[in-house]
Design a protein around this motif. Structure first.
Motif, mmCIF file in Angstrom:
data_model
loop_
_atom_site.group_PDB
_atom_site.id
_atom_site.type_symbol
_atom_site.label_atom_id
_atom_site.label_comp_id
_atom_site.label_asym_id
_atom_site.label_seq_id
_atom_site.Cartn_x
_atom_site.Cartn_y
_atom_site.Cartn_z
ATOM 1 N N GLY A 74 0.617 -0.751 -0.298
ATOM 2 C CA GLY A 74 0.117 -0.015 -0.156
ATOM 3 C C GLY A 74 1.052 1.295 0.165
ATOM 4 N N LEU A 75 0.316 2.686 -0.447
ATOM 5 C CA LEU A 75 1.493 4.055 -0.363
ATOM 6 C C LEU A 75 0.387 4.490 -0.129
ATOM 7 N N LEU A 76 -0.403 4.666 0.718
ATOM 8 C CA LEU A 76 -1.001 5.518 1.684
ATOM 9 C C LEU A 76 -0.231 6.344 2.912
ATOM 10 N N GLY A 77 0.538 6.218 2.363
ATOM 11 C CA GLY A 77 1.632 7.528 3.235
ATOM 12 C C GLY A 77 2.897 8.005 3.458
ATOM 13 N N ASN A 78 2.837 9.476 3.826
ATOM 14 C CA ASN A 78 3.970 10.170 3.306
ATOM 15 C C ASN A 78 5.137 10.526 3.954
ATOM 16 N N PRO A 129 -11.447 -29.788 0.692
ATOM 17 C CA PRO A 129 -9.409 -29.470 0.940
ATOM 18 C C PRO A 129 -8.835 -30.500 -0.149
ATOM 19 N N ASN A 130 -7.574 -30.202 0.426
ATOM 20 C CA ASN A 130 -6.416 -30.524 -0.621
ATOM 21 C C ASN A 130 -6.412 -29.478 -1.362
ATOM 22 N N ILE A 131 -7.039 -27.952 -1.733
ATOM 23 C CA ILE A 131 -6.932 -27.392 -2.608
ATOM 24 C C ILE A 131 -5.283 -26.176 -2.436
ATOM 25 N N ILE A 132 -4.954 -25.537 -3.425
ATOM 26 C CA ILE A 132 -3.856 -24.420 -2.647
ATOM 27 C C ILE A 132 -4.430 -23.250 -2.883
ATOM 28 N N ILE A 133 -4.557 -22.581 -1.427
ATOM 29 C CA ILE A 133 -5.409 -21.019 -2.126
ATOM 30 C C ILE A 133 -4.288 -20.109 -1.437
ATOM 31 N N GLU A 134 -3.479 -19.576 -2.411
ATOM 32 C CA GLU A 134 -2.843 -18.012 -2.231
ATOM 33 C C GLU A 134 -3.528 -16.755 -1.647
ATOM 34 N N GLY A 135 -2.798 -16.361 -0.477
ATOM 35 C CA GLY A 135 -2.899 -15.812 0.118
ATOM 36 C C GLY A 135 -1.742 -14.487 0.299
ATOM 37 N N PHE A 136 -2.496 -13.124 1.117
ATOM 38 C CA PHE A 136 -2.012 -12.093 0.400
ATOM 39 C C PHE A 136 -1.987 -11.598 1.660
ATOM 40 N N ILE A 137 -0.911 -11.225 2.652
ATOM 41 C CA ILE A 137 -1.013 -10.062 3.965
ATOM 42 C C ILE A 137 -0.946 -8.999 3.697
ATOM 43 N N PHE A 138 -2.373 -8.059 4.497
ATOM 44 C CA PHE A 138 -2.420 -6.497 4.452
ATOM 45 C C PHE A 138 -2.062 -6.023 5.503
ATOM 46 N N ALA A 139 -0.284 -5.190 5.354
ATOM 47 C CA ALA A 139 0.188 -4.878 4.708
ATOM 48 C C ALA A 139 1.885 -4.359 4.661
ATOM 49 N N MET A 140 2.194 -4.842 3.764
ATOM 50 C CA MET A 140 3.356 -4.352 4.212
ATOM 51 C C MET A 140 3.971 -3.526 4.858
ATOM 52 N N PHE A 141 3.404 -1.778 5.223
ATOM 53 C CA PHE A 141 3.360 -1.131 6.053
ATOM 54 C C PHE A 141 2.483 -0.783 7.134
ATOM 55 N N ASN A 142 2.889 -0.417 7.543
ATOM 56 C CA ASN A 142 2.095 0.519 8.559
ATOM 57 C C ASN A 142 1.816 1.960 7.622
ATOM 58 N N GLU A 143 0.525 2.878 6.873
ATOM 59 C CA GLU A 143 -0.014 3.958 6.179
ATOM 60 C C GLU A 143 -1.274 4.725 7.180
ATOM 61 N N ASN A 144 -0.381 5.785 7.323
ATOM 62 C CA ASN A 144 -0.738 6.927 7.685
ATOM 63 C C ASN A 144 -1.809 7.926 7.162
ATOM 64 N N GLN A 145 -1.826 7.503 6.570
ATOM 65 C CA GLN A 145 -2.608 8.923 5.380
ATOM 66 C C GLN A 145 -4.376 7.410 5.008
ATOM 67 N N LYS A 146 -3.983 6.844 5.988
ATOM 68 C CA LYS A 146 -5.848 6.085 5.850
ATOM 69 C C LYS A 146 -6.264 6.464 7.269
ATOM 70 N N PRO A 147 -7.877 6.030 6.910
ATOM 71 C CA PRO A 147 -8.318 6.782 7.769
ATOM 72 C C PRO A 147 -7.738 6.174 8.997
ATOM 73 N N ALA A 148 -7.928 6.911 10.409
ATOM 74 C CA ALA A 148 -7.295 6.724 11.985
ATOM 75 C C ALA A 148 -8.001 5.206 12.351
ATOM 76 N N GLY A 149 -7.666 4.939 13.788
ATOM 77 C CA GLY A 149 -7.800 3.319 14.117
ATOM 78 C C GLY A 149 -6.907 2.992 13.300
#
Length: 345
Positions: free
Chosen positions: A36-40, A302-322
């Motif tokens: 994510g890129l919502l950080g200054n 069962p036994n299927i492969i599911i890809e997964g993405f973690i949200f997110a790489m950085f704490n982004e200070n331009q997202k809503p507070a909290g």
């Protein structure tokens, strides 16, 4: 991510309050992290991509075609899921030429040295007024990929849990009336192209909205036995229950052969008192990664492969507070908020 989580009214065993910080994990190509890129105050994209490589993270989700990020990804061998901006969908849905122009501008310059795995048509626009534009844009983009002989790039979209009008028990999963028509068209397209549906799965939001009935160990993959029995299927964790509710909804819509990719999942480390601590966030994300790496699928599939993405790489200070600002694995100075991935050797 969607904050409007459907409350899962579950009964279960008592919560496990004592969390153990797990050892760090080496990911494989089923695990990615959202950039994510919502950080200054975020580091330059060149440093971010180096951080992905340093920790062996092989997949990256980019929410829009940011030129600096795409430039930094050249030659990285990181597989990219690239998003179209929601606000662009009405214009893109108007013509094949508009989508071809988008591709020539945002993908073509990088096609020889950036590995594109998915292009996602909008983020969480179904249900909603932009949802009707997803299917025509999918068709137009698929035409472009066929013309350019790029079969390895898959077209999909990202949906939130609010597409589900019924979510509990998992076997009763069904799309809401508002979402159903758009979802049927999307799923028929995905089935024909053998592409997965991307779903955002956040046990945290379900737990935070109903701590009385949803227990912490069930939300964090730490329960030691079946918590929810749904017919013949037993659920040890809420994550699988949510994913299977999506599978049931797809079957109910008449499309049973589309797999899913978990395009976002995570747990905030701050912003909501004792429900959001680094220890809880570390426990959830490490267990989420381990669950994906096990490649055991879900009780329903069962036994299927599911890809997964973690949200997110950085704490982004331009997202809503909290909590919104506190889903990152790293602070903007690149130090870990808590450990998840081992540094690559």
């Amino acid at each position: 991510m969607s904050l409007l989580w459907i409350v899962f009214l579950l009964s279960g065993i008592a919560a496990t309050q004592n969390q153990v910080v797990l050892s760090q994990i080496t990911p494989d190509d089923t695990i990615g992290v959202c950039y994510g890129l919502l950080g200054n105050d975020l580091p330059p994209s060149t440093e971010v991509i180096q951080l992905y490589k340093q920790h062996g993270i092989r997949k990256l989700r980019l929410f829009d075609p940011n030129p600096a990020a795409l430039q930094a990804l050249r030659g990285s061998q990181i597989v990219v899921s690239l998003g179209m901006r929601n606000e662009d969908l009405p214009t893109l849905a108007a013509s094949q030429a508009a989508v071809e122009s988008w591709f020539v501008t945002n993908v073509q310059p990088y096609i020889n040295d950036v590995l594109f795995g998915y292009i996602t048509i909008g983020n969480e626009v179904v249900p909603g007024p932009l949802g009707t534009f997803v299917y025509p844009v999918m068709q137009f983009l698929q035409n472009v990929l066929i013309a350019k002989n790029l079969p390895n790039i898959k077209v999909t979209t990202v949906i939130p849990a609010t597409v589900l009008g019924v979510s509990y028990p998992p076997s009763a999963g069904a799309f809401s009336a508002e979402a159903n028509n758009d979802m049927v068209n999307i799923l028929k397209f995905l089935s024909a192209q053998k592409s997965p549906l991307m779903i955002n799965v956040y046990p945290y939001f379900a737990y935070a909205s109903n701590t009385k009935d949803i227990h912490l160990d069930y939300a964090q993959f730490t329960a030691t036995g079946v918590v929810v029995q749904d017919g013949a299927l037993g659920y040890v964790n809420l994550f699988d229950a949510i994913v299977d509710a999506f599978f049931s909804a797809m079957e109910r819509a008449g499309v049973a052969d589309v797999n899913v990719v978990v395009s976002e999942s995570g747990w905030p480390s701050a912003g909501n008192g004792e429900l959001t601590t680094p220890a809880l966030a570390s426990t959830y994300n490490q267990n989420f990664v381990k669950h994906i790496l096990e490649k055991k699928g879900t009780p329903k599939r069962p036994n299927i492969i599911i890809e997964g993405f973690i949200f997110a790489m950085f704490n982004e200070n331009q997202k809503p507070a909290g909590t919104e600002q506190n889903f990152g694995l790293f602070f903007p100075n690149k130090t870990p908020v808590y450990p998840v991935f081992s540094a690559a050797g």
